[in-house]
Design a protein around this motif. Structure first.
Motif, short mmCIF file in Angstrom:
data_model
loop_
_atom_site.label_atom_id
_atom_site.label_comp_id
_atom_site.label_asym_id
_atom_site.label_seq_id
_atom_site.Cartn_x
_atom_site.Cartn_y
_atom_site.Cartn_z
N ASP A 149 62.41 8.11 -103.92
CA ASP A 149 62.67 7.42 -102.64
C ASP A 149 63.42 6.10 -102.79
O ASP A 149 63.92 5.56 -101.80
CB ASP A 149 61.37 7.18 -101.84
N HIS B 4 60.70 -0.16 -99.67
CA HIS B 4 60.25 1.19 -99.33
C HIS B 4 58.74 1.29 -99.32
O HIS B 4 58.14 1.80 -98.39
CB HIS B 4 60.85 2.21 -100.30
N HIS C 215 53.67 6.94 -104.87
CA HIS C 215 53.33 6.00 -103.79
C HIS C 215 52.56 6.74 -102.72
O HIS C 215 52.47 7.97 -102.72
CB HIS C 215 54.56 5.28 -103.25
N HIS D 211 52.94 7.31 -99.51
CA HIS D 211 53.54 7.99 -98.35
C HIS D 211 53.04 9.43 -98.26
O HIS D 211 52.91 10.11 -99.27
CB HIS D 211 55.07 7.94 -98.43
ZN LIG Z 1 58.37 7.22 -99.54
#
Ligand SMILES: [Zn+2]
Length: 486
Positions: free
Chosen positions: A433, A414, A336, A338
């Motif tokens: 996560d 998330h 992802h 992030h």
């Molecule tokens: Zn994350």
């Protein structure tokens, strides 16, 4: 005006009144006068700023560029030792979204004392901040009208590039200490409207951090802003409205805690990468906080995750090549967007890897690969390579006669542009996560379990990219536990 008359006036008015100020000096003079006068500004010893506000979740929101996730800052106090170059910010913030640490308020203490940046945890433990963060906090000291104008008034400061844009006059300032910033003032009120500094961000490269000043009010013979809004480039990161401001009151001790001041400094240690076989042709590459997984196909290798930063990802890539020297590493799957999970994507591109990510991240990674990294040239900026980014819409199967891994898009609290990897033959699920085995709170594990049920996946082990491998039964048990309510 003769020289003699002029010098006799010096005692009464500032020297600059005798000679026409340069345009750049005039901007600084106007700013100082609007704040309460150069003498008053230069005499300020301490500032204590208290209020409330909002913080945003740069790089960690649901999709790239989103700003919907906020923290309410219920208590904010920033104390500045203006002459001593020290500051401490104490705040309490409450997440307004499903936050991985749960809904409880968080207390943060962050400070800078000359060379030493530090954080103090809620239990009182002080740690030293890494130097890049300390440098950012030294720059942050300038993000107030008093500190900025005071620095610009220093006769040793170099002023340049006076200009007018969008109702503001601006001047670039280089301090004798090696810092540089841009001071903007409102062309009608002459009050400082914004201070900007440049900073390096691992993911975004060169960025501008700016603080805008609004709602000026009189405090102790000075005009001070009651609203401070900070942004990284165009992304607002914090808005604070001050309810109490004090000038030259007795400020608390701003010295760095001993534990932080005595902590060793220097470059971070080289990343350690361990390799644990999970099944034939699949290895867990751990050894730090963020893991990766190596997958061997008949004629190439695929890496899952290029986390943290260039150093970590290049070390992981080197380990992958060492484990299977005969096959080229050609792809990296990103879980992802992030920042902590995509901080090594640029390094992977520099090594010639194709990036496979959720469709929702493709434009972001393409832009990230093109951004300027002049403040700290990285491997990609030096290589000049272009990115190849492949999006996954729903599901993508990477398969040959020897190996199959299915990349499955999951959407939840998330990140809404996230992939998990399922190995059907080996009955492994790689995720990050959404479930961290043994974690104090599991804010997203229940949602992951629901999504996995929809796909009817056969799973024996969950391989998280944070923490230890867990049997599927443990995951189901932890995912079924009640989530703390906000
Ligand atoms: Zn994350």
């Amino acid at each position: 005006m003769t020289r003699k008359v002029c010098s006799s006036l010096v005692a009464m008015v500032l020297t600059v009144a005798c000679t026409r100020a340069t345009p750049e000096q005039q901007i600084v003079n106007d700013a100082a006068a609007a704040l309460g006068g150069a003498e008053r500004v230069s005499a300020v010893k301490t500032l204590v700023l208290e209020g409330t506000g909002t913080q945003y979740n740069l790089g960690q929101d649901l999709v790239p560029g989103a700003s919907g996730q906020t923290f309410t800052v219920s208590a904010f106090k920033r104390t500045l030792d203006v002459a001593g170059g020290r500051a401490r910010t104490e705040l309490t913030r409450n997440p307004n979204f499903t936050y991985f640490q749960g809904p409880a308020p968080q207390q943060q203490v962050a400070g800078i004392d000359g060379a030493v940046g530090y954080n103090v945890a809620a239990n009182g433990t002080a740690t030293r901040a890494a130097e890049p963060l300390a440098a950012d906090r030294r720059a942050e000291l300038l993000h107030h009208p008093v500190t900025a104008v005071r620095a610009a008034l220093d006769p040793m400061a170099k002023l340049s590039n006076p200009r007018t844009e969008g109702g503001q006059s601006m001047v670039d300032v280089a301090t004798p200490g090696g810092q540089s910033f841009t001071l903007a003032i409102d062309i009608s009120t002459k009050r400082p409207s914004k201070v900007t500094t440049r900073a390096y961000n691992v993911n975004l490269g060169d960025v501008t951090i700016g603080t805008t000043f609004d709602d000026y009010q009189e405090v102790g013979g000075l005009q001070l802003p009651a609203k401070l809004t900070t942004a990284t480039d165009d992304f607002t990161t914090q808005e604070i409205t001050l309810t109490k401001q004090e000038v030259d009151t007795e400020a608390s001790d701003l010295a760095a805690p001993e534990a932080a001041a005595q902590a060793p400094t220097g470059p971070p240690p080289a990343p350690m990468v361990t390799a644990e076989p999970l099944a034939r042709g699949i290895w867990l590459l751990a050894g730090g906080s963020h893991h990766s997984v190596l997958v061997e196909f008949a004629d190439h290798l695929t890496l899952i995750e290029a986390p943290l930063n260039e150093a970590r990802t290049l070390a992981v890539i080197a380990k992958a090549r060492e484990l299977v020297p005969g096959k080229p590493l050609t792809q990296v799957v990103n879980s992802h967007h992030h920042f902590d999970h995509s901080g090594g994507v640029r390094a992977a591109i520099s090594e010639g890897l194709t990036v496979i990510t959720h469709q929702g991240n493709v434009a972001f990674f393409q832009e990230m690969a093109k951004r300027a990294h002049t403040l700290q040239p990285d491997a990609l900026s030096k290589s000049g390579k272009a990115a190849t980014v492949q999006g996954v819409d729903g599901m993508l199967s990477l398969s040959d006669p020897t190996m199959t891994v299915n990349l499955i898009g999951v959407s939840g609290g998330h990140s809404q542009s996230m992939l998990v990897a399922h190995f059907p033959k080996e009955r492994l699920l790689v995720e990050v996560d959404l479930y961290t085995p043994g974690g104090a709170v599991q804010m997203y594990a229940g949602g992951l379990l629901e999504e996995l049920k929809k796909h009817k996946l056969a799973i024996d082990r969950v391989v998280p990219l944070h923490g230890m491998i867990a049997p599927y039964a443990q995951f189901v048990k932890e995912a079924s536990a009640p989530v703390p309510a906000s």
